[in-house]
Structures are given as C-alpha cells and as structure tokens.
Design a protein around this motif. Structure first.
Motif, PDB file in Angstrom:
ATOM      1  N   ALA A  93      46.129  38.689  42.837  1.00 15.14           N
ATOM      2  CA  ALA A  93      47.076  39.756  42.485  1.00 15.14           C
ATOM      3  C   ALA A  93      48.457  39.487  43.068  1.00 15.14           C
ATOM      4  N   ASN A  94      48.543  38.515  43.968  1.00 10.87           N
ATOM      5  CA  ASN A  94      49.812  38.162  44.602  1.00 10.87           C
ATOM      6  C   ASN A  94      50.322  36.799  44.134  1.00 10.87           C
ATOM      7  N   ALA A  95      49.796  36.338  43.006  1.00 15.12           N
ATOM      8  CA  ALA A  95      50.214  35.042  42.457  1.00 15.12           C
ATOM      9  C   ALA A  95      51.318  35.212  41.421  1.00 15.12           C
ATOM     10  N   GLU A  96      52.045  34.132  41.194  1.00 17.16           N
ATOM     11  CA  GLU A  96      53.047  34.044  40.131  1.00 17.16           C
ATOM     12  C   GLU A  96      54.001  35.240  40.097  1.00 17.16           C
ATOM     13  N   PRO A  97      54.654  35.566  41.218  1.00 21.82           N
ATOM     14  CA  PRO A  97      55.546  36.732  41.240  1.00 21.82           C
ATOM     15  C   PRO A  97      56.759  36.601  40.337  1.00 21.82           C
ATOM     16  N   ASP A  98      57.104  35.371  39.963  1.00 19.93           N
ATOM     17  CA  ASP A  98      58.278  35.160  39.114  1.00 19.93           C
ATOM     18  C   ASP A  98      57.930  35.038  37.630  1.00 19.93           C
ATOM     19  N   TYR A 102      52.361  37.220  33.744  1.00 25.56           N
ATOM     20  CA  TYR A 102      51.203  37.383  34.626  1.00 25.56           C
ATOM     21  C   TYR A 102      51.103  38.816  35.140  1.00 25.56           C
ATOM     22  N   GLY A 103      52.236  39.418  35.446  1.00 23.99           N
ATOM     23  CA  GLY A 103      52.229  40.815  35.847  1.00 23.99           C
ATOM     24  C   GLY A 103      51.731  41.728  34.736  1.00 23.99           C
ATOM     25  N   ARG A 104      52.133  41.444  33.513  1.00 21.12           N
ATOM     26  CA  ARG A 104      51.643  42.237  32.382  1.00 21.12           C
ATOM     27  C   ARG A 104      50.150  42.000  32.165  1.00 21.12           C
ATOM     28  N   GLU A 153      48.582  51.795  33.459  1.00 20.06           N
ATOM     29  CA  GLU A 153      49.900  52.208  32.986  1.00 20.06           C
ATOM     30  C   GLU A 153      50.837  51.024  32.774  1.00 20.06           C
ATOM     31  N   GLY A 154      50.288  49.823  32.758  1.00 19.57           N
ATOM     32  CA  GLY A 154      51.096  48.632  32.531  1.00 19.57           C
ATOM     33  C   GLY A 154      51.610  48.534  31.111  1.00 19.57           C
ATOM     34  N   GLU A 155      52.392  47.506  30.871  1.00 12.05           N
ATOM     35  CA  GLU A 155      53.024  47.338  29.561  1.00 12.05           C
ATOM     36  C   GLU A 155      52.010  47.044  28.458  1.00 12.05           C
ATOM     37  N   VAL A 156      50.890  46.416  28.824  1.00 15.09           N
ATOM     38  CA  VAL A 156      49.869  46.062  27.837  1.00 15.09           C
ATOM     39  C   VAL A 156      48.694  47.032  28.001  1.00 15.09           C
ATOM     40  N   PRO A 157      48.352  47.798  26.963  1.00 13.29           N
ATOM     41  CA  PRO A 157      47.266  48.766  27.102  1.00 13.29           C
ATOM     42  C   PRO A 157      45.894  48.095  27.114  1.00 13.29           C
ATOM     43  N   GLY A 158      44.884  48.871  27.490  1.00 15.66           N
ATOM     44  CA  GLY A 158      43.519  48.383  27.350  1.00 15.66           C
ATOM     45  C   GLY A 158      42.801  48.068  28.633  1.00 15.66           C
ATOM     46  N   VAL A 159      43.396  48.370  29.805  1.00  8.41           N
ATOM     47  CA  VAL A 159      42.705  48.130  31.068  1.00  8.41           C
ATOM     48  C   VAL A 159      41.559  49.131  31.214  1.00  8.41           C
ATOM     49  N   ARG A 160      40.396  48.624  31.566  1.00  2.82           N
ATOM     50  CA  ARG A 160      39.247  49.470  31.879  1.00  2.82           C
ATOM     51  C   ARG A 160      38.914  49.311  33.355  1.00  2.82           C
ATOM     52  N   ASP A 178      42.581  58.258  42.806  1.00  2.02           N
ATOM     53  CA  ASP A 178      42.297  57.240  41.781  1.00  2.02           C
ATOM     54  C   ASP A 178      42.899  55.912  42.221  1.00  2.02           C
ATOM     55  N   HIS A 179      42.101  55.124  42.924  1.00  7.22           N
ATOM     56  CA  HIS A 179      42.579  53.862  43.492  1.00  7.22           C
ATOM     57  C   HIS A 179      41.808  52.702  42.869  1.00  7.22           C
ATOM     58  N   PRO A 180      42.302  52.115  41.771  1.00  8.86           N
ATOM     59  CA  PRO A 180      41.579  51.026  41.096  1.00  8.86           C
ATOM     60  C   PRO A 180      41.395  49.810  41.995  1.00  8.86           C
ATOM     61  N   LEU A 181      40.198  49.222  41.902  1.00  6.22           N
ATOM     62  CA  LEU A 181      39.873  48.002  42.647  1.00  6.22           C
ATOM     63  C   LEU A 181      39.400  46.870  41.745  1.00  6.22           C
ATOM     64  N   VAL A 182      38.671  47.234  40.708  1.00  5.81           N
ATOM     65  CA  VAL A 182      38.057  46.253  39.812  1.00  5.81           C
ATOM     66  C   VAL A 182      38.324  46.701  38.388  1.00  5.81           C
ATOM     67  N   TRP A 183      38.859  45.801  37.556  1.00  2.73           N
ATOM     68  CA  TRP A 183      39.098  46.185  36.170  1.00  2.73           C
ATOM     69  C   TRP A 183      39.020  44.976  35.242  1.00  2.73           C
ATOM     70  N   CYS A 184      38.954  45.270  33.964  1.00  2.00           N
ATOM     71  CA  CYS A 184      38.898  44.212  32.958  1.00  2.00           C
ATOM     72  C   CYS A 184      39.728  44.627  31.755  1.00  2.00           C
ATOM     73  N   ARG A 185      40.029  43.671  30.912  1.00  4.03           N
ATOM     74  CA  ARG A 185      40.806  43.949  29.700  1.00  4.03           C
ATOM     75  C   ARG A 185      40.642  42.785  28.736  1.00  4.03           C
TER      76      ARG A 185
END
Length: 222
Positions: A93-98, A102-104, A153-160, A178-185
């Motif tokens: 989650a801390n990779a590719e900050p630039d 990847y953030g999306r 709430e990211g730019e790309v919908p569909g996170v579960r 509501d503190h997400p830890l594990v998700w998929c999309r």
C-alpha cells in the motif's frame, strides 16, 4: 504450454520489512500447492509484456517506494487491464507513490500506523476464499494500517471490503467504525486483492494467515 506462474516481487525503495523472506517462502509454497510454480525477484526488468504474459498472479510483497521503471509500469497496467491478477500484501500500500494508476488501482494509499499490538479483525465476507477460513472475530497482532481514504470511495468503483479492523480493540486507528483491512476488486478483465496484514515474519508460518493468502491466490487464479 508452460503452467502460468506466480511472480513474487520483493523490491523496496523505502522501509524494508524483515518478514519479506518468510513471506516469499510461504507464497512460493502456497502457489505450488495450487499447481503454480513461483519466482521470487527484485529485478524491475521482470515487468515486460513477455514475462507478465506467463504470470497467473503478480505478488507485490511489502514493496515500498518507487520500484518499477516507466516501461514496467506500462507493461504492468496493460497486464492487469488485459486479464492479469495482483496480490498486494501489507506495505504494498506504500508502493509507487508517484504512479497515479497504482493509487487508483488499490483505491487508497498508506497513511501510517500505530505501534504493533493485538486487535480484532472483523470478517464481513465468508463467501470469499480468502476470508472463508477466518473466524468472524479474529484476534491478531499486526501493524494496523491507516489509509488516506476509504478505498470504496476511490476513483475506480467496485471495491469489496472483506474484513475490517475493530478500532475499539486497539489504539491509533483513524477510520472509526468502518476501517477496511482486506479488499478485492476487478479492473477491466483483471483482478486485484489487497491485505493490509502481514507485518511480522512469524505471520507467514501461522496456519490461519497462510489460509488467508492461499484463498487470495485461489480467487485470483480462478
């Protein structure tokens, strides 16, 4: 044709977790249990169209900082959109900050964590192979990551979201109830799975956590 393999990428350009070797061994073993050979590498040159075409899953195992070249980013994005699969573990989650893509892709980014402590994981989805083996309330010790935003709430919908942290059971959470830890999309034809868990070396020798990772690999390869 050769069996598609699991590419376990462990390059870091920031903080490096001591658990990376243990995680790489565990993921290699789990991949083989599912019928896939595995390769562990820190070479960004592995991210080419030809190499990625042979991958069932790419694992970013606690990668930190900018760990891909511009060409690698282009190849990786094309791979994922075209039907590839990503398992992002813990500090990934801390990779590719630039890299905005990847953030999306993850839906959020790492924002920090309190001290390592025991807390409760709330499992919301027992119909997913990655969380099916876990109890509804799972007591666990880890680095409890906070994120810059809710990944839903990211730019790309569909996170579960499959599992959350119960902030009433530890100190330092910033998301509230509501503190997400594990998700998929899904992304176009590809699949993405993220677990914030996996800080300590012994984590990867724990049967429940190994079942969690194996379930993630199962979902990504079926």
């Amino acid at each position: 044709m050769p069996t598609p393999d699991v590419l376990i990428y462990t390059r870091t350009a920031g903080y490096r977790h001591d658990s990376i070797p243990d995680g790489a061994v565990a993921l290699t073993e789990l991949a083989r249990e599912l019928g896939h050979p595995a390769e562990i590498t820190e070479d960004p040159g592995a991210f080419t169209p030809g190499r990625l075409a042979r991958c069932a899953v790419v694992v970013l195992l606690s990668t930190t900082g900018n760990v891909l070249t511009a060409e690698g980013r282009t190849a990786f994005e094309s791979y994922l959109r075209g039907g590839g699969a990503l398992l992002a573990v813990h500090a990934a989650a801390n990779a590719e900050p630039d890299w905005p893509f990847y953030g999306r892709l993850l839906g959020t980014r790492f924002a920090g964590h309190p001290e390592i402590q025991r807390a409760t994981v709330l499992v919301d989805a027992h119909d997913h192979p990655a969380t099916a083996p876990l109890p509804e309330r799972w007591t666990w010790t880890d680095e409890w990551y906070n994120f810059t935003s809710d990944p839903r709430e990211g730019e790309v919908p569909g996170v579960r979201v499959l599992a959350r942290a119960d902030e009433t059971t530890y100190r330092g959470g910033t998301h509230g109830e509501d503190h997400p830890l594990v998700w998929c999309r899904r992304l176009d034809r590809g699949r993405v799975f993220f677990t914030a868990l996996g800080h300590a070396p012994e984590t990867y020798r724990t049967p429940l956590f190994r079942a969690h990772l194996k379930g993630a690999l199962t979902w990504l390869t079926t």
